[in-house]
Design a protein around this motif. Structure first.
Motif, PDB file in Angstrom:
ATOM      1  N   GLU A  53     -17.175 -11.727 -27.040  1.00  0.00           N
ATOM      2  CA  GLU A  53     -17.844 -10.760 -26.161  1.00  0.00           C
ATOM      3  C   GLU A  53     -19.037 -10.129 -26.894  1.00  0.00           C
ATOM      4  O   GLU A  53     -20.121  -9.993 -26.342  1.00  0.00           O
ATOM      5  CB  GLU A  53     -16.856  -9.686 -25.701  1.00  0.00           C
TER       6      GLU A  53
ATOM      7  N   LEU B 132      -9.551   0.336  -1.267  1.00  0.00           N
ATOM      8  CA  LEU B 132      -8.742  -0.749  -1.835  1.00  0.00           C
ATOM      9  C   LEU B 132      -9.290  -2.131  -1.479  1.00  0.00           C
ATOM     10  O   LEU B 132      -9.150  -3.071  -2.255  1.00  0.00           O
ATOM     11  CB  LEU B 132      -7.277  -0.632  -1.379  1.00  0.00           C
ATOM     12  N   ASP B 133      -9.900  -2.242  -0.304  1.00  0.00           N
ATOM     13  CA  ASP B 133     -10.375  -3.562   0.106  1.00  0.00           C
ATOM     14  C   ASP B 133     -11.822  -3.820  -0.274  1.00  0.00           C
ATOM     15  O   ASP B 133     -12.343  -4.911  -0.022  1.00  0.00           O
ATOM     16  CB  ASP B 133     -10.201  -3.731   1.623  1.00  0.00           C
ATOM     17  N   ALA B 134     -12.482  -2.802  -0.843  1.00  0.00           N
ATOM     18  CA  ALA B 134     -13.892  -2.995  -1.207  1.00  0.00           C
ATOM     19  C   ALA B 134     -13.994  -4.054  -2.296  1.00  0.00           C
ATOM     20  O   ALA B 134     -13.116  -4.186  -3.147  1.00  0.00           O
ATOM     21  CB  ALA B 134     -14.480  -1.669  -1.690  1.00  0.00           C
TER      22      ALA B 134
ATOM     23  N   GLN C   4     -13.248 -15.695 -23.469  1.00  0.00           N
ATOM     24  CA  GLN C   4     -12.102 -16.382 -24.080  1.00  0.00           C
ATOM     25  C   GLN C   4     -12.387 -16.659 -25.543  1.00  0.00           C
ATOM     26  O   GLN C   4     -13.539 -16.722 -25.960  1.00  0.00           O
ATOM     27  CB  GLN C   4     -11.846 -17.719 -23.371  1.00  0.00           C
TER      28      GLN C   4
ATOM     29  N   VAL D  88     -14.970  -5.721  -5.639  1.00  0.00           N
ATOM     30  CA  VAL D  88     -15.267  -5.198  -6.972  1.00  0.00           C
ATOM     31  C   VAL D  88     -15.940  -6.277  -7.804  1.00  0.00           C
ATOM     32  O   VAL D  88     -15.651  -7.463  -7.652  1.00  0.00           O
ATOM     33  CB  VAL D  88     -14.007  -4.698  -7.720  1.00  0.00           C
TER      34      VAL D  88
ATOM     35  N   GLU E 192     -16.059  -8.156 -10.915  1.00  0.00           N
ATOM     36  CA  GLU E 192     -15.151  -8.417 -12.031  1.00  0.00           C
ATOM     37  C   GLU E 192     -15.938  -8.468 -13.331  1.00  0.00           C
ATOM     38  O   GLU E 192     -16.959  -9.141 -13.420  1.00  0.00           O
ATOM     39  CB  GLU E 192     -14.434  -9.770 -11.820  1.00  0.00           C
ATOM     40  N   LYS E 193     -15.432  -7.727 -14.320  1.00  0.00           N
ATOM     41  CA  LYS E 193     -16.058  -7.794 -15.636  1.00  0.00           C
ATOM     42  C   LYS E 193     -15.760  -9.157 -16.247  1.00  0.00           C
ATOM     43  O   LYS E 193     -14.645  -9.643 -16.137  1.00  0.00           O
ATOM     44  CB  LYS E 193     -15.475  -6.687 -16.521  1.00  0.00           C
TER      45      LYS E 193
ATOM     46  N   TRP F 233      -4.828  -0.839  -8.903  1.00  0.00           N
ATOM     47  CA  TRP F 233      -4.685  -1.734  -7.751  1.00  0.00           C
ATOM     48  C   TRP F 233      -5.245  -3.131  -8.058  1.00  0.00           C
ATOM     49  O   TRP F 233      -4.606  -4.149  -7.818  1.00  0.00           O
ATOM     50  CB  TRP F 233      -5.402  -1.121  -6.539  1.00  0.00           C
ATOM     51  N   HIS F 234      -6.451  -3.150  -8.623  1.00  0.00           N
ATOM     52  CA  HIS F 234      -7.120  -4.441  -8.811  1.00  0.00           C
ATOM     53  C   HIS F 234      -6.583  -5.235  -9.990  1.00  0.00           C
ATOM     54  O   HIS F 234      -6.655  -6.462 -10.000  1.00  0.00           O
ATOM     55  CB  HIS F 234      -8.631  -4.235  -8.972  1.00  0.00           C
TER      56      HIS F 234
ATOM     57  N   ARG G 267       0.814  -1.222   0.000  1.00  0.00           N
ATOM     58  CA  ARG G 267       0.000   0.000   0.000  1.00  0.00           C
ATOM     59  C   ARG G 267       0.847   1.271   0.000  1.00  0.00           C
ATOM     60  O   ARG G 267       0.420   2.302  -0.509  1.00  0.00           O
ATOM     61  CB  ARG G 267      -0.929   0.010   1.218  1.00  0.00           C
TER      62      ARG G 267
ATOM     63  N   LEU H   8      -8.029   2.833  -8.710  1.00  0.00           N
ATOM     64  CA  LEU H   8      -8.521   1.558  -8.168  1.00  0.00           C
ATOM     65  C   LEU H   8      -8.289   0.419  -9.167  1.00  0.00           C
ATOM     66  O   LEU H   8      -7.972  -0.709  -8.759  1.00  0.00           O
ATOM     67  CB  LEU H   8     -10.012   1.664  -7.808  1.00  0.00           C
TER      68      LEU H   8
END
Ligand code: ZN
Lengths: 185, 211
Positions: free
Chosen positions: B96, B74-76, B85, B78, B80-81, A64-65, A24, A61
């Motif tokens: 897609e 940062l820890d929330a 493949q 998310v 993922e889209k 980061w991800h 971080r 963000l």
């Protein structure tokens, strides 16, 4: 923070610490570098300060991800961040989902090749120097092109655009890709 | 696989890197890059140029709370889209556009079929299925058309186009692409003009035809 050969730029070192160690402190340093530049970059295309900051937040963000997709042997940090920023801008402003190429199936955790990272950084550095040395009107055209303000027809009619100055890096990247694909077979 | 000989022109790659191609072209270019290492490298080189512009951008101070906001998030979790493949001959970006399902072919007559992926103000993009010896359906001839071969090959006055090759045709190009011998030719065709069908389909029928 990671120990890297001293010639590798601090941005790359921070990015690798974020990718491999979820560091971080390194991320906060990347924020300090990129957030104000991203805001300036996004506002240049006419986006207001408020919305620009929303996009900056999303870009940071995403850095980061999606850190595991960062490969310093192929992309220098700013190039990688640029792509994320343009994608987020398009998603937010045009409400469009931009088609993206398939990711190459590589193993980014493989031991990094410092000489390749340095070569990528060196070429990116040379490119930035070349950009800064351009005459203002020429530089303006390049900036417009990469801010997404020129159509492909307008870009192709700009004969003097030094878009081809990075041919050496293209070759470098290609050799590496070919090598990796051989390994996969 | 034979080597790709027809590539995406550099101006299209630059506009794609900058996110300024109409959606149908962006799909064709993303699909070509997925198949072509040369254009992948050239595209990445444009991203480096974009990165240099970003680095040279005027710095705008961000609001005081932004950094702590971002660090708190940062820890929330998310969402993922979904990443599509490659499936068979269809590269990821095409899968897609197909939403992960096989194409829904509609006959255009003479054994030629199409599956429209999108059609709107920014242009159209569709898959075409052309049996050997048949002509690739008329282009819009009203703007630019990008045709990416996914299976088989076609030839016209300008050359032969095999898997991975992309043909760039504007209204100045008079050509008659014909699918070669062998497996039916399947290609992705993108235009920046709305679709116009062959002359044997009356204009009024066009909306019906799409159903
Ligand atoms: Zn290519």
């Amino acid at each position: 923070m990671k120990q890297q050969p001293s010639q590798i730029s601090s941005l790359t070192t921070y990015m690798l610490s974020v990718r491999d160690d979820r560091d971080r402190t390194a991320f906060a340093l990347l924020f300090d570098h990129f957030a104000p530049r991203l805001k300036g970059f996004i506002m240049r295309s006419g986006t207001g300060a408020g919305q620009a900051e929303e996009i900056v937040q999303e870009v940071m963000l995403t850095i980061w991800h999606k850190a595991e997709q960062f490969d310093p042997e192929r992309a220098q940090v700013s190039a990688w961040v640029y792509q994320i920023a343009r994608n987020r801008q398009i998603d937010v402003i045009r409400k469009e989902n931009r088609p993206l190429p398939e990711e190459l199936g590589e193993d980014p955790s493989a031991e990094p090749d410092a000489s390749q990272i340095l070569a990528v950084e060196q070429e990116a550095g040379q490119l930035k120097d070349a950009l800064l040395k351009l005459k203002p009107d020429q530089r303006d055209i390049i900036e417009k092109a990469y801010l997404g303000e020129l159509t492909h027809q307008e870009i192709s009619s700009q004969t003097g655009l030094p878009l081809g100055t990075i041919k050496s890096r293209i070759r470098l990247g290609l050799e590496k890709l070919r090598y990796e694909l051989k390994e996969l077979r | 696989m034979t080597a790709i000989t027809h590539h995406t022109p550099d101006a299209l790659l630059a506009a794609y890197a900058a996110g300024n191609l109409p959606q149908p072209f962006a799909l064709a270019v993303a699909a070509h890059i997925s198949l072509c290492l040369d254009c992948r490298a050239a595209h990445e080189a444009h991203l480096v140029s974009g990165g240099a512009v970003l680095e040279a951008s005027k710095v705008e101070a961000v609001s005081e709370g932004l950094k702590s906001n971002v660090l708190d998030l940062l820890d929330a979790q998310v969402v993922e889209k979904k990443v599509y493949q490659r499936s068979g001959i269809y590269p990821g970006p095409v899968m897609e556009a197909l939403k992960g399902k096989p194409p829904r072919w509609k006959s255009l007559g003479m054994g030629v079929r199409q599956s429209i992926l999108s059609d709107g103000r920014e242009g159209s993009v569709r898959l075409l299925y052309i049996p050997s010896g048949r002509a690739v359906p008329d282009h819009s001839h009203n703007g630019l058309e990008l045709t990416l071969v996914l299976q088989g090959s076609f030839s016209d006055e300008t050359g032969r186009f095999g898997v991975g090759d992309i043909e760039v045709a504007d209204q100045s190009l008079e050509h008659t692409p014909i699918a070669d011998e062998g497996a039916p030719c399947i290609c992705l065709a993108a235009t920046d003009a709305p679709l116009r069908f062959n002359s044997f389909v009356p204009r009024l029928l066009q909306p019906l035809f799409r159903i």
